[in-house]
Design a protein around this motif. Sequence first.
Motif, PDB file in Angstrom:
ATOM      1  N   ASN A  63       0.830  -1.208   0.000  1.00 21.48           N
ATOM      2  CA  ASN A  63       0.000   0.000   0.000  1.00 21.48           C
ATOM      3  C   ASN A  63       0.861   1.253   0.000  1.00 21.48           C
ATOM      4  OD1 ASN A  63      -2.220  -1.663   0.157  1.00 21.48           O
ATOM      5  ND2 ASN A  63      -2.644  -1.252   2.310  1.00 21.48           N
ATOM      6  N   GLU A  64       1.853   1.262   0.873  1.00 19.09           N
ATOM      7  CA  GLU A  64       2.706   2.436   1.012  1.00 19.09           C
ATOM      8  C   GLU A  64       3.508   2.702  -0.264  1.00 19.09           C
ATOM      9  OE1 GLU A  64       6.185   4.167   4.013  1.00 19.09           O
ATOM     10  OE2 GLU A  64       4.967   2.439   4.598  1.00 19.09           O
ATOM     11  N   LYS A  66       2.590   1.717  -3.166  1.00 15.21           N
ATOM     12  CA  LYS A  66       1.643   1.704  -4.291  1.00 15.21           C
ATOM     13  C   LYS A  66       2.159   0.783  -5.395  1.00 15.21           C
ATOM     14  CE  LYS A  66      -0.222   6.341  -3.466  1.00 15.21           C
ATOM     15  NZ  LYS A  66       0.683   6.682  -2.344  1.00 15.21           N
ATOM     16  N   SER A  67       2.542  -0.413  -4.977  1.00 11.99           N
ATOM     17  CA  SER A  67       3.084  -1.409  -5.894  1.00 11.99           C
ATOM     18  C   SER A  67       2.491  -2.771  -5.564  1.00 11.99           C
ATOM     19  CB  SER A  67       4.608  -1.469  -5.768  1.00 11.99           C
ATOM     20  OG  SER A  67       5.126  -2.570  -6.507  1.00 11.99           O
ATOM     21  N   ILE A  87      -4.698  -0.782  -5.694  1.00 15.45           N
ATOM     22  CA  ILE A  87      -3.373  -0.170  -5.804  1.00 15.45           C
ATOM     23  C   ILE A  87      -3.169   0.439  -7.188  1.00 15.45           C
ATOM     24  CG2 ILE A  87      -0.895  -0.682  -5.856  1.00 15.45           C
ATOM     25  CD1 ILE A  87      -1.338  -2.606  -3.547  1.00 15.45           C
ATOM     26  N   THR A  88      -3.663  -0.232  -8.211  1.00 14.00           N
ATOM     27  CA  THR A  88      -3.581   0.317  -9.574  1.00 14.00           C
ATOM     28  C   THR A  88      -4.292   1.662  -9.653  1.00 14.00           C
ATOM     29  OG1 THR A  88      -3.491  -1.899 -10.552  1.00 14.00           O
ATOM     30  CG2 THR A  88      -4.160  -0.092 -12.001  1.00 14.00           C
ATOM     31  N   ALA A  90      -4.825   3.664  -7.094  1.00 20.17           N
ATOM     32  CA  ALA A  90      -4.059   4.604  -6.277  1.00 20.17           C
ATOM     33  C   ALA A  90      -2.853   5.162  -7.016  1.00 20.17           C
ATOM     34  CB  ALA A  90      -3.612   3.918  -4.986  1.00 20.17           C
ATOM     35  N   GLN A  91      -2.274   4.379  -7.905  1.00 16.87           N
ATOM     36  CA  GLN A  91      -1.147   4.856  -8.704  1.00 16.87           C
ATOM     37  C   GLN A  91      -1.570   6.025  -9.581  1.00 16.87           C
ATOM     38  OE1 GLN A  91      -0.063   1.264 -10.766  1.00 16.87           O
ATOM     39  NE2 GLN A  91       1.185   0.481  -9.092  1.00 16.87           N
ATOM     40  N   SER A  95      -3.713   8.236  -4.022  1.00 18.85           N
ATOM     41  CA  SER A  95      -3.968   7.741  -2.665  1.00 18.85           C
ATOM     42  C   SER A  95      -4.909   6.551  -2.691  1.00 18.85           C
ATOM     43  CB  SER A  95      -4.564   8.847  -1.796  1.00 18.85           C
ATOM     44  OG  SER A  95      -5.809   9.273  -2.313  1.00 18.85           O
ATOM     45  N   LEU A  96      -4.749   5.705  -1.693  1.00 22.55           N
ATOM     46  CA  LEU A  96      -5.627   4.553  -1.546  1.00 22.55           C
ATOM     47  C   LEU A  96      -6.946   4.974  -0.915  1.00 22.55           C
ATOM     48  CD1 LEU A  96      -3.095   1.887  -0.281  1.00 22.55           C
ATOM     49  CD2 LEU A  96      -4.681   1.517  -2.174  1.00 22.55           C
TER      50      LEU A  96
END
Length: 333
Positions: A63-64, A66-67, A87-88, A90-91, A95-96
Amino acid sequence: MTSRITKAVTAVLAAACLMTFAGCEGQVPHPAASAEHTDKPDVTEAQEKQIRANILKVVNAANEAKSVDGLDARMSGPELAIRTSEITIAQSTGSLDAKTNIPSKMTQAVIPTDSGWPRSIFTITTTTSDQQSQRLLVMVQDSARSNYKLWGVARLFQGAKLPKFAIPSIGAQMGTAKDTGLVTTPEKAVAEYADVLQNGSASKYASKFADDYFRQELAKLSQTVQEGMERNAGTQQQTFQAAAGQIKVMRSSDGGDLVVAQINSEWTRQAGEGRESQPASDSEKALFGNGTATSTMKVTYVNVVAMYVPPAGSHQKITAVGAERQPVKVEAL
């Protein structure tokens, strides 16, 4: 030309992707009989805590960063597909979503006495720091030498009543998709619930299920979008289908089953003549990427649903107690 349908559904689609379930202090489940089980669980409370911590360490690191790299080391099943999508997104958004938060503390762990594999642990977390609802975690070990992985997460509904389970030192017993002695088998319950999600009160199975928050919110969303579509000569359709083999079951002390399963769905939206159907939320835009819009857009969702299937003769209805819903693919047709 960008469709006016996009404006009509953007807000409600965003709400659908960000469904927030209020805090819940649900009761938790006891066992029945399993083909292979020992007198006591092979996993202790301390081991469950360490398993959960090991999983969350990898998840939080992903999460942190973003991967999604290495995420499959500690996630599997529907939760891997859901977290990969989150996560995708968030990229792209930076942000999540807050709903991705999994509390590190728990209120109860349901540890099986079954001695074989695959083996599941059901754990109910506390509410989140911002008072989002408790999470029901399903952690699965596929073989004796493999790590436990987070297979599924369902956010519990406000006021959800879960069946009771024995304390971890006594343990519960895992069920199967074909458990009998219930109002219907878990496998059939999931398939029938998918039909209810698709057809609402028109489903021939509707009377077998208690009303629930997930169904209510989906119905509201569908109705709001339908009104926007009709104003612009567009159409929409949602289909739901239980994912084969993606089901985990824990037996409760009253003879019922707590069932967690994956239901896949597709939402197809078609703009009126001469219009394009565009992504209708930041999540959809992130998943669509640089795709070329056409008149028709299809959004694929992974839904995780937790439900209680009562024992036969109890005169109780099957009740959904928690859910998660996440778009995983957006494409123009």
